[in-house]
Design a protein around this motif. Sequence first.
Motif, PDB file in Angstrom:
ATOM      1  N   SER A  33       1.298  -1.429   0.012  1.00  0.00           N
ATOM      2  CA  SER A  33       0.201   0.049   0.170  1.00  0.00           C
ATOM      3  C   SER A  33       0.945   1.415  -0.405  1.00  0.00           C
ATOM      4  O   SER A  33       0.869   2.262  -0.416  1.00  0.00           O
ATOM      5  CB  SER A  33      -0.482  -0.487   1.136  1.00  0.00           C
ATOM      6  OG  SER A  33      -1.286   1.540   0.996  1.00  0.00           O
ATOM      7  N   ASN A  34       2.198   1.269   0.871  1.00  0.00           N
ATOM      8  CA  ASN A  34       2.679   2.446   1.000  1.00  0.00           C
ATOM      9  C   ASN A  34       4.011   2.654  -0.436  1.00  0.00           C
ATOM     10  O   ASN A  34       3.649   3.642  -0.713  1.00  0.00           O
ATOM     11  CB  ASN A  34       3.799   2.768   1.782  1.00  0.00           C
ATOM     12  CG  ASN A  34       3.211   2.472   4.066  1.00  0.00           C
ATOM     13  OD1 ASN A  34       1.612   3.321   3.194  1.00  0.00           O
ATOM     14  ND2 ASN A  34       3.384   2.195   4.285  1.00  0.00           N
ATOM     15  N   ASN A  35       3.959   1.326  -1.033  1.00  0.00           N
ATOM     16  CA  ASN A  35       4.817   1.378  -1.756  1.00  0.00           C
ATOM     17  C   ASN A  35       4.654   1.265  -3.319  1.00  0.00           C
ATOM     18  O   ASN A  35       5.969   1.342  -4.236  1.00  0.00           O
ATOM     19  CB  ASN A  35       6.651   0.630  -1.293  1.00  0.00           C
ATOM     20  CG  ASN A  35       7.207   1.187  -0.497  1.00  0.00           C
ATOM     21  OD1 ASN A  35       6.783   1.043   1.119  1.00  0.00           O
ATOM     22  ND2 ASN A  35       7.825   2.292  -0.512  1.00  0.00           N
ATOM     23  N   ASP A  36       3.352   0.854  -3.853  1.00  0.00           N
ATOM     24  CA  ASP A  36       2.880  -0.285  -4.931  1.00  0.00           C
ATOM     25  C   ASP A  36       1.596   0.518  -4.929  1.00  0.00           C
ATOM     26  O   ASP A  36       2.067   1.875  -5.263  1.00  0.00           O
ATOM     27  CB  ASP A  36       3.251  -1.664  -4.773  1.00  0.00           C
ATOM     28  CG  ASP A  36       2.655  -1.489  -6.472  1.00  0.00           C
ATOM     29  OD1 ASP A  36       2.031  -1.139  -6.677  1.00  0.00           O
ATOM     30  OD2 ASP A  36       3.485  -2.920  -6.234  1.00  0.00           O
ATOM     31  N   GLY A  37       0.999   0.106  -4.585  1.00  0.00           N
ATOM     32  CA  GLY A  37      -1.131   0.332  -4.465  1.00  0.00           C
ATOM     33  C   GLY A  37      -1.484   0.768  -5.859  1.00  0.00           C
ATOM     34  O   GLY A  37      -2.582   1.305  -5.941  1.00  0.00           O
ATOM     35  N   ARG A  38      -1.098   0.450  -7.210  1.00  0.00           N
ATOM     36  CA  ARG A  38      -1.051  -0.248  -8.114  1.00  0.00           C
ATOM     37  C   ARG A  38      -2.893  -0.281  -8.524  1.00  0.00           C
ATOM     38  O   ARG A  38      -3.327   0.020  -9.709  1.00  0.00           O
ATOM     39  CB  ARG A  38      -0.291  -0.884  -9.341  1.00  0.00           C
ATOM     40  CG  ARG A  38       0.563  -0.065  -9.977  1.00  0.00           C
ATOM     41  CD  ARG A  38       1.795  -1.571 -10.544  1.00  0.00           C
ATOM     42  NE  ARG A  38       2.686  -2.363  -9.718  1.00  0.00           N
ATOM     43  CZ  ARG A  38       3.175  -3.174 -10.150  1.00  0.00           C
ATOM     44  NH1 ARG A  38       3.003  -3.399 -11.795  1.00  0.00           N
ATOM     45  NH2 ARG A  38       3.059  -3.686  -9.220  1.00  0.00           N
ATOM     46  N   PHE A  39      -2.715  -1.378  -7.459  1.00  0.00           N
ATOM     47  CA  PHE A  39      -4.369  -2.439  -7.802  1.00  0.00           C
ATOM     48  C   PHE A  39      -5.251  -1.662  -6.602  1.00  0.00           C
ATOM     49  O   PHE A  39      -5.985  -1.964  -6.254  1.00  0.00           O
ATOM     50  CB  PHE A  39      -4.271  -3.200  -8.046  1.00  0.00           C
ATOM     51  CG  PHE A  39      -3.238  -3.723  -8.847  1.00  0.00           C
ATOM     52  CD1 PHE A  39      -3.662  -4.004  -9.879  1.00  0.00           C
ATOM     53  CD2 PHE A  39      -1.809  -4.470  -8.275  1.00  0.00           C
ATOM     54  CE1 PHE A  39      -3.045  -3.904 -10.993  1.00  0.00           C
ATOM     55  CE2 PHE A  39      -1.184  -5.268  -9.281  1.00  0.00           C
ATOM     56  CZ  PHE A  39      -0.871  -4.872 -10.557  1.00  0.00           C
ATOM     57  N   GLY A  40      -4.665  -0.187  -6.180  1.00  0.00           N
ATOM     58  CA  GLY A  40      -5.787   0.132  -4.689  1.00  0.00           C
ATOM     59  C   GLY A  40      -4.954   0.640  -3.638  1.00  0.00           C
ATOM     60  O   GLY A  40      -3.412   0.037  -3.304  1.00  0.00           O
ATOM     61  N   ARG A  41      -4.820   0.885  -2.854  1.00  0.00           N
ATOM     62  CA  ARG A  41      -4.067   1.054  -1.649  1.00  0.00           C
ATOM     63  C   ARG A  41      -4.941   1.227  -0.307  1.00  0.00           C
ATOM     64  O   ARG A  41      -6.180   1.693  -0.350  1.00  0.00           O
ATOM     65  CB  ARG A  41      -4.049   2.423  -1.226  1.00  0.00           C
ATOM     66  CG  ARG A  41      -2.704   2.608  -2.109  1.00  0.00           C
ATOM     67  CD  ARG A  41      -2.167   4.204  -2.269  1.00  0.00           C
ATOM     68  NE  ARG A  41      -0.947   4.920  -3.242  1.00  0.00           N
ATOM     69  CZ  ARG A  41       0.415   4.640  -4.133  1.00  0.00           C
ATOM     70  NH1 ARG A  41       0.413   4.259  -3.058  1.00  0.00           N
ATOM     71  NH2 ARG A  41       0.724   5.039  -4.480  1.00  0.00           N
ATOM     72  N   LEU A  42      -4.382   1.169   0.925  1.00  0.00           N
ATOM     73  CA  LEU A  42      -5.352   1.337   2.492  1.00  0.00           C
ATOM     74  C   LEU A  42      -5.827   2.057   2.496  1.00  0.00           C
ATOM     75  O   LEU A  42      -5.149   3.342   2.170  1.00  0.00           O
ATOM     76  CB  LEU A  42      -4.550   0.733   3.504  1.00  0.00           C
ATOM     77  CG  LEU A  42      -3.845  -0.779   3.374  1.00  0.00           C
ATOM     78  CD1 LEU A  42      -2.693  -0.920   4.666  1.00  0.00           C
ATOM     79  CD2 LEU A  42      -5.193  -1.884   4.003  1.00  0.00           C
ATOM     80  N   PRO A  43      -6.590   2.254   2.749  1.00  0.00           N
ATOM     81  CA  PRO A  43      -7.622   4.147   3.198  1.00  0.00           C
ATOM     82  C   PRO A  43      -6.811   4.710   3.953  1.00  0.00           C
ATOM     83  O   PRO A  43      -7.361   5.881   4.273  1.00  0.00           O
ATOM     84  CB  PRO A  43      -8.609   3.709   3.617  1.00  0.00           C
ATOM     85  CG  PRO A  43      -8.904   2.088   3.948  1.00  0.00           C
ATOM     86  CD  PRO A  43      -7.835   1.317   3.494  1.00  0.00           C
ATOM     87  N   PHE A  44      -5.406   4.772   5.026  1.00  0.00           N
ATOM     88  CA  PHE A  44      -4.653   5.052   5.101  1.00  0.00           C
ATOM     89  C   PHE A  44      -3.467   4.453   5.384  1.00  0.00           C
ATOM     90  O   PHE A  44      -2.767   3.389   4.908  1.00  0.00           O
ATOM     91  CB  PHE A  44      -5.470   5.229   6.849  1.00  0.00           C
ATOM     92  CG  PHE A  44      -5.718   3.283   7.425  1.00  0.00           C
ATOM     93  CD1 PHE A  44      -4.017   2.263   7.721  1.00  0.00           C
ATOM     94  CD2 PHE A  44      -6.566   2.717   7.657  1.00  0.00           C
ATOM     95  CE1 PHE A  44      -4.314   1.249   7.912  1.00  0.00           C
ATOM     96  CE2 PHE A  44      -6.814   0.972   7.546  1.00  0.00           C
ATOM     97  CZ  PHE A  44      -5.409   1.034   7.823  1.00  0.00           C
ATOM     98  N   ARG A  45      -2.755   5.799   6.092  1.00  0.00           N
ATOM     99  CA  ARG A  45      -1.264   5.479   5.555  1.00  0.00           C
ATOM    100  C   ARG A  45      -0.072   5.692   7.407  1.00  0.00           C
ATOM    101  O   ARG A  45      -0.407   5.824   7.655  1.00  0.00           O
ATOM    102  CB  ARG A  45      -0.152   6.689   4.749  1.00  0.00           C
ATOM    103  CG  ARG A  45       1.287   6.584   4.392  1.00  0.00           C
ATOM    104  CD  ARG A  45       1.534   7.738   3.581  1.00  0.00           C
ATOM    105  NE  ARG A  45       3.435   7.426   3.616  1.00  0.00           N
ATOM    106  CZ  ARG A  45       3.718   6.732   2.424  1.00  0.00           C
ATOM    107  NH1 ARG A  45       2.894   5.550   1.630  1.00  0.00           N
ATOM    108  NH2 ARG A  45       5.243   6.340   2.159  1.00  0.00           N
ATOM    109  N   LEU A  46       0.361   4.105   6.871  1.00  0.00           N
ATOM    110  CA  LEU A  46       0.613   4.200   8.369  1.00  0.00           C
ATOM    111  C   LEU A  46       2.583   3.918   7.806  1.00  0.00           C
ATOM    112  O   LEU A  46       2.980   4.476   6.873  1.00  0.00           O
ATOM    113  CB  LEU A  46       0.827   2.137   9.039  1.00  0.00           C
ATOM    114  CG  LEU A  46      -0.678   1.553   9.264  1.00  0.00           C
ATOM    115  CD1 LEU A  46       0.261   0.670   9.138  1.00  0.00           C
ATOM    116  CD2 LEU A  46      -1.200   2.426  10.292  1.00  0.00           C
TER     117      LEU A  46
END
Length: 176
Positions: A33-46
Amino acid sequence: MSRPYQPSLLRLLHGITVLLVPLAWLTGLVVYSNNDGRFGRLPFRLAGDWIDLHGTVGVLLWPIALLFGLYALTAGRARLRQPANATTLLALALAVGSGKFMQEDWLRDGQVHHLAYSLHLGAWLLIAAVVLWHLATVLRRGGISLAASMLQLKVRSNDTPLQWPAQLIRGFRRYV
Ligand code: HEM
């Protein structure tokens, strides 16, 4: 129905694997989620060095997975006739194996095109699916009592760590 007995070495290696696999999976999710996210990310950043954390879990997991694989292919071979058990072991091998070919800096530098990374992402998806299948199969075959047999702590007098080498050698001899 009496609770089945699981060999102590299986319970030890399986138990550590069951603790580490979800940790690897969850820290991997944050890294993705933090470093790729091409197919979506978590709704928050840790915040934090999740790549380092995920790598540390991976370093702990791979020798355990190797020992578990050795156990499963020798003393535990009969259980691998269950397709869900064998597939779970293969997914674990793919996840750990492809992870060994990953380099920490790839995702820090935004390099998401490497084959090892694609395999590692695929293994991450696969392991979630097959662990659910494995768990469903265990519950369907033996219910809670089979699942709980993997968590019980009782050790029979003929199944102490002193007997582990002989159990592995017996399992290995079935091949030759
Ligand atoms: C986290 C990931 C997991 C992995 C990678 C995994 C892997 C495996 C493998 C490879 C085997 C076969 C071992 C052998 O050949 O001797 C096995 C057996 C077994 N697992 Fe898991 N497992 C996982 C999670 C779980 C969970 C959460 C439970 C529930 C408590 C569970 C319960 C069992 C049981 C009861 C058996 C013996 C089944 C039989 O007799 O066929 N596993 N597991």
